[in-house]
Design a protein around this motif. Structure first.
Motif, PDB file in Angstrom:
ATOM      1  N   ARG A   1      -9.834   4.274  -1.156  1.00  0.00           N
ATOM      2  CA  ARG A   1      -8.991   4.323   0.048  1.00  0.00           C
ATOM      3  C   ARG A   1      -8.135   3.063   0.221  1.00  0.00           C
ATOM      4  O   ARG A   1      -7.871   2.622   1.338  1.00  0.00           O
ATOM      5  N   ARG A   2      -7.721   2.506  -0.902  1.00  0.00           N
ATOM      6  CA  ARG A   2      -6.819   1.364  -0.852  1.00  0.00           C
ATOM      7  C   ARG A   2      -5.513   1.648  -1.579  1.00  0.00           C
ATOM      8  O   ARG A   2      -4.734   0.741  -1.835  1.00  0.00           O
ATOM      9  N   GLY A   3      -5.290   2.913  -1.934  1.00  0.00           N
ATOM     10  CA  GLY A   3      -4.051   3.297  -2.595  1.00  0.00           C
ATOM     11  C   GLY A   3      -4.076   3.168  -4.101  1.00  0.00           C
ATOM     12  O   GLY A   3      -3.063   3.452  -4.772  1.00  0.00           O
ATOM     13  N   ILE A   4      -5.207   2.776  -4.669  1.00  0.00           N
ATOM     14  CA  ILE A   4      -5.292   2.586  -6.120  1.00  0.00           C
ATOM     15  C   ILE A   4      -5.157   3.919  -6.844  1.00  0.00           C
ATOM     16  O   ILE A   4      -4.400   4.052  -7.813  1.00  0.00           O
ATOM     17  N   GLY A   5      -5.897   4.925  -6.378  1.00  0.00           N
ATOM     18  CA  GLY A   5      -5.820   6.235  -7.004  1.00  0.00           C
ATOM     19  C   GLY A   5      -4.430   6.831  -6.926  1.00  0.00           C
ATOM     20  O   GLY A   5      -3.926   7.410  -7.900  1.00  0.00           O
ATOM     21  N   SER A   6      -3.789   6.700  -5.770  1.00  0.00           N
ATOM     22  CA  SER A   6      -2.436   7.243  -5.607  1.00  0.00           C
ATOM     23  C   SER A   6      -1.447   6.551  -6.540  1.00  0.00           C
ATOM     24  O   SER A   6      -0.549   7.189  -7.107  1.00  0.00           O
ATOM     25  N   ALA A   7      -1.608   5.232  -6.706  1.00  0.00           N
ATOM     26  CA  ALA A   7      -0.715   4.505  -7.608  1.00  0.00           C
ATOM     27  C   ALA A   7      -0.921   4.943  -9.055  1.00  0.00           C
ATOM     28  O   ALA A   7       0.049   5.120  -9.812  1.00  0.00           O
ATOM     29  N   LEU A   8      -2.167   5.138  -9.443  1.00  0.00           N
ATOM     30  CA  LEU A   8      -2.447   5.619 -10.799  1.00  0.00           C
ATOM     31  C   LEU A   8      -1.905   7.031 -11.003  1.00  0.00           C
ATOM     32  O   LEU A   8      -1.330   7.346 -12.053  1.00  0.00           O
ATOM     33  N   LEU A   9      -2.077   7.886  -9.990  1.00  0.00           N
ATOM     34  CA  LEU A   9      -1.584   9.254 -10.116  1.00  0.00           C
ATOM     35  C   LEU A   9      -0.061   9.278 -10.249  1.00  0.00           C
ATOM     36  O   LEU A   9       0.493  10.090 -10.995  1.00  0.00           O
ATOM     37  N   ALA A  10       0.623   8.380  -9.567  1.00  0.00           N
ATOM     38  CA  ALA A  10       2.084   8.322  -9.678  1.00  0.00           C
ATOM     39  C   ALA A  10       2.503   7.975 -11.102  1.00  0.00           C
ATOM     40  O   ALA A  10       3.472   8.544 -11.637  1.00  0.00           O
ATOM     41  N   VAL A  11       1.772   7.067 -11.733  1.00  0.00           N
ATOM     42  CA  VAL A  11       2.062   6.725 -13.130  1.00  0.00           C
ATOM     43  C   VAL A  11       1.804   7.929 -14.042  1.00  0.00           C
ATOM     44  O   VAL A  11       2.596   8.232 -14.941  1.00  0.00           O
ATOM     45  N   VAL A  12       0.701   8.614 -13.795  1.00  0.00           N
ATOM     46  CA  VAL A  12       0.369   9.796 -14.583  1.00  0.00           C
ATOM     47  C   VAL A  12       1.420  10.888 -14.384  1.00  0.00           C
ATOM     48  O   VAL A  12       1.815  11.579 -15.340  1.00  0.00           O
ATOM     49  N   ASP A  13       1.894  11.049 -13.155  1.00  0.00           N
ATOM     50  CA  ASP A  13       2.936  12.046 -12.881  1.00  0.00           C
ATOM     51  C   ASP A  13       4.203  11.752 -13.678  1.00  0.00           C
ATOM     52  O   ASP A  13       4.814  12.661 -14.264  1.00  0.00           O
ATOM     53  N   ASP A  14       4.610  10.500 -13.698  1.00  0.00           N
ATOM     54  CA  ASP A  14       5.810  10.129 -14.446  1.00  0.00           C
ATOM     55  C   ASP A  14       5.634  10.448 -15.933  1.00  0.00           C
ATOM     56  O   ASP A  14       6.558  10.967 -16.582  1.00  0.00           O
ATOM     57  N   ALA A  15       4.453  10.148 -16.469  1.00  0.00           N
ATOM     58  CA  ALA A  15       4.203  10.421 -17.886  1.00  0.00           C
ATOM     59  C   ALA A  15       4.152  11.923 -18.154  1.00  0.00           C
ATOM     60  O   ALA A  15       4.623  12.396 -19.200  1.00  0.00           O
ATOM     61  N   SER A  16       3.602  12.695 -17.211  1.00  0.00           N
ATOM     62  CA  SER A  16       3.557  14.153 -17.364  1.00  0.00           C
ATOM     63  C   SER A  16       4.972  14.730 -17.424  1.00  0.00           C
ATOM     64  O   SER A  16       5.291  15.562 -18.290  1.00  0.00           O
ATOM     65  N   LYS A  17       5.820  14.290 -16.510  1.00  0.00           N
ATOM     66  CA  LYS A  17       7.199  14.791 -16.467  1.00  0.00           C
ATOM     67  C   LYS A  17       7.987  14.345 -17.690  1.00  0.00           C
ATOM     68  O   LYS A  17       8.787  15.117 -18.237  1.00  0.00           O
ATOM     69  N   ALA A  18       7.764  13.098 -18.128  1.00  0.00           N
ATOM     70  CA  ALA A  18       8.461  12.603 -19.313  1.00  0.00           C
ATOM     71  C   ALA A  18       8.102  13.414 -20.549  1.00  0.00           C
ATOM     72  O   ALA A  18       8.914  13.537 -21.479  1.00  0.00           O
ATOM     73  N   ALA A  19       6.901  13.992 -20.551  1.00  0.00           N
ATOM     74  CA  ALA A  19       6.459  14.825 -21.672  1.00  0.00           C
ATOM     75  C   ALA A  19       6.892  16.282 -21.509  1.00  0.00           C
ATOM     76  O   ALA A  19       6.510  17.130 -22.323  1.00  0.00           O
ATOM     77  N   GLY A  20       7.644  16.577 -20.448  1.00  0.00           N
ATOM     78  CA  GLY A  20       8.141  17.925 -20.247  1.00  0.00           C
ATOM     79  C   GLY A  20       7.129  18.880 -19.643  1.00  0.00           C
ATOM     80  O   GLY A  20       7.289  20.101 -19.737  1.00  0.00           O
ATOM     81  N   ARG A  21       6.130  18.331 -18.971  1.00  0.00           N
ATOM     82  CA  ARG A  21       5.090  19.181 -18.383  1.00  0.00           C
ATOM     83  C   ARG A  21       5.438  19.510 -16.933  1.00  0.00           C
ATOM     84  O   ARG A  21       5.939  18.644 -16.204  1.00  0.00           O
ATOM     85  N   SER A  22       5.139  20.730 -16.539  1.00  0.00           N
ATOM     86  CA  SER A  22       5.487  21.176 -15.189  1.00  0.00           C
ATOM     87  C   SER A  22       4.274  21.508 -14.330  1.00  0.00           C
ATOM     88  O   SER A  22       4.418  21.830 -13.157  1.00  0.00           O
ATOM     89  N   SER A  23       3.071  21.461 -14.907  1.00  0.00           N
ATOM     90  CA  SER A  23       1.863  21.684 -14.111  1.00  0.00           C
ATOM     91  C   SER A  23       0.777  20.735 -14.573  1.00  0.00           C
ATOM     92  O   SER A  23       0.827  20.200 -15.691  1.00  0.00           O
TER      93      SER A  23
END
Length: 330
Positions: free
Chosen positions: A91-113
């Motif tokens: 509950r300090r925003g660490i998970g959300s920050a990590l998920l944002a990085v993962v989201d960027d990598a998912s989109k960069a790889a052409g993934r939509s789900s």
């Protein structure tokens, strides 16, 4: 806070694993866990599934970790993320920050789900991990029941179940092997492994059939060897020589603590002959003959898979928790 990329072969993977284990145990303290050397091999990836890792640090201390797996032969629009945060740093925003990085990598790889699975102990309606996923737009698509067997294993009850089932399987034979599929069976083995992605209940998960062949089987076997996990396999051979069903159990070569009952499937053309029960009973008996000190064998079934659940209960599995598959569009 700094988030940086690491690799499974790095020395920093030990810190990554500590965060992973702390978060997993907090959510499901009684469930099974991968050993660090096993997970290190899994996260090195293969030609069938690439893997990226990130470590979040504060003042030189690891506080969060994440992983992104990307299928490379099928399901090419899907990403498979996981995010872990030390319980004391939640509950300090660490998970959300990590998920944002993962989201960027998912989109960069052409993934939509994105698809992930989370576990909970018996009696818990939810976990911190599940609440986190739901806050970020993941929706629960399927529920699974986690079951476990522990000593003393009732092999007499297993034998009675086999005897009751055997008359229904006249003409079929059960063959077993360890670690490496015989060449004569590997193509049929791959065919049935591919069916696991279509024949298992999927609930609301959006998924495509997985592509399996002999080369993919051999890659999986080499990876298990690197993980130092031994594999027991039982297969049902039909009167026409085709493989009618298969089941697998894996256990570490270095520890009796955790066994995993992996894929079990019977070809739809051969259902109704009690092959699922006969396969799992034969494989369990062979495992315990070779490794009588095994302490647990864990298995997961979709909560709507009443047929396989009934088989597991006959073999002595007891409910120990549950898991859920979550998916979202990105």
């Amino acid at each position: 806070m700094q988030i940086r990329t690491i690799h499974a072969a790095d020395a920093d993977f030990a810190a990554w694993y500590e965060v992973y284990l702390a978060a997993r145990v907090a959510d499901n303290p009684t469930g099974p866990q991968w050993l660090e050397p096993e997970l290190k091999v899994i996260y090195q990836g293969t030609e069938y599934r690439s893997v990226q890792l990130w470590l979040a640090e504060e003042d030189g201390r690891a506080v969060g970790a994440s992983v992104l797996a990307l299928p490379q032969r099928d399901n090419l629009t899907r990403a498979e993320p996981e995010v872990f945060v030390r319980p004391e740093d939640a509950r300090r925003g660490i998970g959300s920050a990590l998920l944002a990085v993962v989201d960027d990598a998912s989109k960069a790889a052409g993934r939509s789900s994105q698809l992930l699975y989370l576990e909970a102990p018996l009696g818990a309606d939810s976990t911190a991990g599940m609440a986190f996923a739901e806050r970020h737009g993941f929706t629960r698509r399927i529920g699974e029941i986690m079951r476990v067997q522990r000593p003393p294993f009732d092999l007499d009850a297993v034998a009675r179940a086999e005897e009751s089932a055997r008359p229904h399987a006249e003409g079929y034979r059960i063959v077993t092997w360890r670690d490496h599929a015989p060449d004569e069976f590997v193509d049929e083995y791959a065919r049935l492994e591919g069916r696991m992605s279509t024949d298992e209940p999927q609930g609301g998960i959006e998924s495509e059939p997985e592509v399996w062949d002999a080369a993919r089987i051999r890659t999986a076997e080499r990876r298990s060897d690197l993980m130092r996990r031994a594999t027991w396999v039982a297969a049902a051979i039909a009167p026409d020589g085709s493989m009618a069903g298969v089941t697998e159990i894996t256990v570490s070569r270095d520890s009796d603590a955790v066994g995993f009952q992996d894929a079990t499937i019977v070809d739809p053309r051969h259902r109704g002959h009690r092959l699922g029960l006969l396969l799992k009973a034969a494989n369990l008996r062979q495992l315990l003959a070779d490794r009588p000190g095994v302490q647990t064998v864990w298995t997961w079934n979709a909560d709507v898979n009443t047929h396989m659940i009934a088989i597991n209960e006959k073999l002595g599995y007891e409910i120990a928790g549950w898991s859920a598959g979550y998916q979202r569009t990105i």
